[in-house]
Design a protein around this motif. Structure first.
Motif, PDB file in Angstrom:
ATOM      1  N   ASN A  32       0.957  -1.180   0.118  1.00 55.88           N
ATOM      2  CA  ASN A  32       0.157   0.042  -0.071  1.00 55.88           C
ATOM      3  C   ASN A  32       0.966   1.346   0.011  1.00 55.88           C
ATOM      4  O   ASN A  32       0.608   2.261  -0.572  1.00 55.88           O
ATOM      5  CB  ASN A  32      -0.871  -0.146   1.277  1.00 55.88           C
ATOM      6  CG  ASN A  32      -1.959  -1.034   1.279  1.00 55.88           C
ATOM      7  OD1 ASN A  32      -2.147  -1.553   1.962  1.00 55.88           O
ATOM      8  ND2 ASN A  32      -2.836  -1.127   0.024  1.00 55.88           N
ATOM      9  N   LEU A  33       1.987   1.116   0.655  1.00 57.15           N
ATOM     10  CA  LEU A  33       2.682   2.499   0.738  1.00 57.15           C
ATOM     11  C   LEU A  33       3.293   2.540  -0.442  1.00 57.15           C
ATOM     12  O   LEU A  33       3.685   3.825  -0.964  1.00 57.15           O
ATOM     13  CB  LEU A  33       3.750   2.127   2.069  1.00 57.15           C
ATOM     14  CG  LEU A  33       2.927   2.398   3.545  1.00 57.15           C
ATOM     15  CD1 LEU A  33       4.151   2.134   4.612  1.00 57.15           C
ATOM     16  CD2 LEU A  33       2.247   3.691   3.819  1.00 57.15           C
ATOM     17  N   GLU A  34       3.943   1.663  -1.032  1.00 56.90           N
ATOM     18  CA  GLU A  34       4.672   1.843  -2.235  1.00 56.90           C
ATOM     19  C   GLU A  34       3.992   2.252  -3.403  1.00 56.90           C
ATOM     20  O   GLU A  34       4.281   2.809  -4.218  1.00 56.90           O
ATOM     21  CB  GLU A  34       5.281   0.109  -2.753  1.00 56.90           C
ATOM     22  CG  GLU A  34       6.246   0.115  -3.685  1.00 56.90           C
ATOM     23  CD  GLU A  34       6.759  -1.242  -3.872  1.00 56.90           C
ATOM     24  OE1 GLU A  34       6.128  -2.109  -4.518  1.00 56.90           O
ATOM     25  OE2 GLU A  34       7.810  -1.488  -3.172  1.00 56.90           O
ATOM     26  N   GLU A  38      -4.198   4.330   0.510  1.00 61.12           N
ATOM     27  CA  GLU A  38      -4.528   4.209   1.918  1.00 61.12           C
ATOM     28  C   GLU A  38      -4.136   3.071   2.656  1.00 61.12           C
ATOM     29  O   GLU A  38      -4.555   2.045   1.827  1.00 61.12           O
ATOM     30  CB  GLU A  38      -5.757   5.175   1.892  1.00 61.12           C
ATOM     31  CG  GLU A  38      -5.854   6.292   1.562  1.00 61.12           C
ATOM     32  CD  GLU A  38      -7.344   6.723   1.542  1.00 61.12           C
ATOM     33  OE1 GLU A  38      -8.249   5.818   1.454  1.00 61.12           O
ATOM     34  OE2 GLU A  38      -7.775   8.177   1.390  1.00 61.12           O
ATOM     35  N   LEU A  39      -4.041   2.957   3.718  1.00 59.19           N
ATOM     36  CA  LEU A  39      -3.851   1.780   4.441  1.00 59.19           C
ATOM     37  C   LEU A  39      -5.312   1.285   5.187  1.00 59.19           C
ATOM     38  O   LEU A  39      -6.030   2.436   5.669  1.00 59.19           O
ATOM     39  CB  LEU A  39      -2.803   1.891   5.672  1.00 59.19           C
ATOM     40  CG  LEU A  39      -1.699   2.227   5.502  1.00 59.19           C
ATOM     41  CD1 LEU A  39      -0.704   2.451   6.848  1.00 59.19           C
ATOM     42  CD2 LEU A  39      -0.808   1.368   4.509  1.00 59.19           C
ATOM     43  N   ALA A  44      -3.594  -0.118   9.904  1.00 62.66           N
ATOM     44  CA  ALA A  44      -2.933   1.123  10.393  1.00 62.66           C
ATOM     45  C   ALA A  44      -2.908   1.410  12.053  1.00 62.66           C
ATOM     46  O   ALA A  44      -1.905   1.891  12.667  1.00 62.66           O
ATOM     47  CB  ALA A  44      -3.818   2.499   9.845  1.00 62.66           C
ATOM     48  N   ARG A  45      -3.970   0.940  12.454  1.00 61.98           N
ATOM     49  CA  ARG A  45      -4.421   0.965  14.006  1.00 61.98           C
ATOM     50  C   ARG A  45      -3.292  -0.100  14.463  1.00 61.98           C
ATOM     51  O   ARG A  45      -2.804   0.193  15.663  1.00 61.98           O
ATOM     52  CB  ARG A  45      -5.873   0.538  14.611  1.00 61.98           C
ATOM     53  CG  ARG A  45      -6.009   0.835  15.783  1.00 61.98           C
ATOM     54  CD  ARG A  45      -7.606   0.655  16.214  1.00 61.98           C
ATOM     55  NE  ARG A  45      -8.362   1.556  15.159  1.00 61.98           N
ATOM     56  CZ  ARG A  45      -9.146   1.085  14.044  1.00 61.98           C
ATOM     57  NH1 ARG A  45      -9.470  -0.270  14.154  1.00 61.98           N
ATOM     58  NH2 ARG A  45     -10.043   1.812  13.313  1.00 61.98           N
ATOM     59  N   TRP A  46      -3.336  -1.359  14.099  1.00 64.36           N
ATOM     60  CA  TRP A  46      -2.479  -2.530  14.591  1.00 64.36           C
ATOM     61  C   TRP A  46      -1.017  -1.905  14.520  1.00 64.36           C
ATOM     62  O   TRP A  46      -0.288  -1.965  15.912  1.00 64.36           O
ATOM     63  CB  TRP A  46      -2.695  -3.717  13.643  1.00 64.36           C
ATOM     64  CG  TRP A  46      -1.623  -4.832  13.827  1.00 64.36           C
ATOM     65  CD1 TRP A  46      -1.369  -5.595  14.633  1.00 64.36           C
ATOM     66  CD2 TRP A  46      -0.501  -5.080  13.041  1.00 64.36           C
ATOM     67  NE1 TRP A  46      -0.590  -6.680  14.595  1.00 64.36           N
ATOM     68  CE2 TRP A  46       0.113  -6.332  13.510  1.00 64.36           C
ATOM     69  CE3 TRP A  46      -0.040  -4.562  11.805  1.00 64.36           C
ATOM     70  CZ2 TRP A  46       1.451  -6.652  12.828  1.00 64.36           C
ATOM     71  CZ3 TRP A  46       1.158  -5.247  11.160  1.00 64.36           C
ATOM     72  CH2 TRP A  46       1.618  -6.300  11.610  1.00 64.36           C
ATOM     73  N   LEU A  47      -0.439  -1.257  13.441  1.00 59.12           N
ATOM     74  CA  LEU A  47       0.816  -1.091  13.501  1.00 59.12           C
ATOM     75  C   LEU A  47       1.165   0.289  14.185  1.00 59.12           C
ATOM     76  O   LEU A  47       2.002   0.381  14.932  1.00 59.12           O
ATOM     77  CB  LEU A  47       1.300  -0.548  11.856  1.00 59.12           C
ATOM     78  CG  LEU A  47       2.798  -0.161  11.521  1.00 59.12           C
ATOM     79  CD1 LEU A  47       3.857  -1.226  12.114  1.00 59.12           C
ATOM     80  CD2 LEU A  47       2.818   0.384  10.149  1.00 59.12           C
ATOM     81  N   GLY A  48       0.204   1.244  14.194  1.00 59.52           N
ATOM     82  CA  GLY A  48       0.256   2.427  15.064  1.00 59.52           C
ATOM     83  C   GLY A  48       0.346   2.100  16.653  1.00 59.52           C
ATOM     84  O   GLY A  48       1.081   2.771  17.337  1.00 59.52           O
ATOM     85  N   ASN A  49      -0.475   1.143  16.940  1.00 61.51           N
ATOM     86  CA  ASN A  49      -0.595   0.843  18.296  1.00 61.51           C
ATOM     87  C   ASN A  49       0.829   0.230  18.772  1.00 61.51           C
ATOM     88  O   ASN A  49       1.349   0.555  19.962  1.00 61.51           O
ATOM     89  CB  ASN A  49      -1.607  -0.154  18.717  1.00 61.51           C
ATOM     90  CG  ASN A  49      -3.011   0.532  18.889  1.00 61.51           C
ATOM     91  OD1 ASN A  49      -3.274   1.519  18.843  1.00 61.51           O
ATOM     92  ND2 ASN A  49      -3.946  -0.249  18.554  1.00 61.51           N
TER      93      ASN A  49
END
Length: 139
Positions: A32-34, A38-39, A44-49
């Motif tokens: 997605n980032l590449e 949008e995630l 996004a919540r999993w990674l951000g947490n």
């Protein structure tokens, strides 16, 4: 109408939990980032947490993502015990029980379920983790 969630996405199927296959989830996030896409909100919540809770410790970060095994021996209790039993203790306290009596009630209930139930400190920790999650809006 679907609810718009943070990170620009829509509600996702909860059956697809990022913790079930962390490497697959990280690969999806990388793709997605590449592509400048949008995630998914749950990704996004999993990674951000994990980023927020690791306190700049790479080992803790990898454990929170589920990539590295947790420290210590495996718990004989399900990983979400804090949610179920922490909530039960808080509910009893909300019904007027003292904190110690609420813990005693849940301890008696768990003694019927497990050959070796958790100790009081574990129940207190589960209650505190549940309260913290509730206060910060994670529940």
């Amino acid at each position: 109408m679907m609810a718009l969630l943070p990170y620009g996405g829509f509600c996702c199927d909860v059956a697809d939990d990022p913790r079930d296959n962390p490497w697959k989830t990280l690969k999806t996030i990388q793709q997605n980032l590449e592509k400048c896409e949008e995630l998914r909100p749950d990704h996004a919540r999993w990674l951000g947490n994990a980023i927020e809770r690791c306190h700049d410790d790479p080992n803790t970060f990898l454990r929170l993502l589920g990539i590295k095994k947790p420290k210590g021996k495996p718990s004989p209790f399900p990983l979400d015990s804090w949610l179920e039993y922490g909530q039960r203790i808080c509910a009893l306290e909300g019904d007027g029980e003292t904190p110690e009596h609420a813990i005693s009630i849940v301890l008696d209930e768990l003694a019927k379920l497990y050959q070796v139930p958790p100790d009081r400190r574990t129940l207190q920790r589960w209650r505190d983790v549940y309260r913290s999650a509730e206060e910060t809006g994670y529940l």
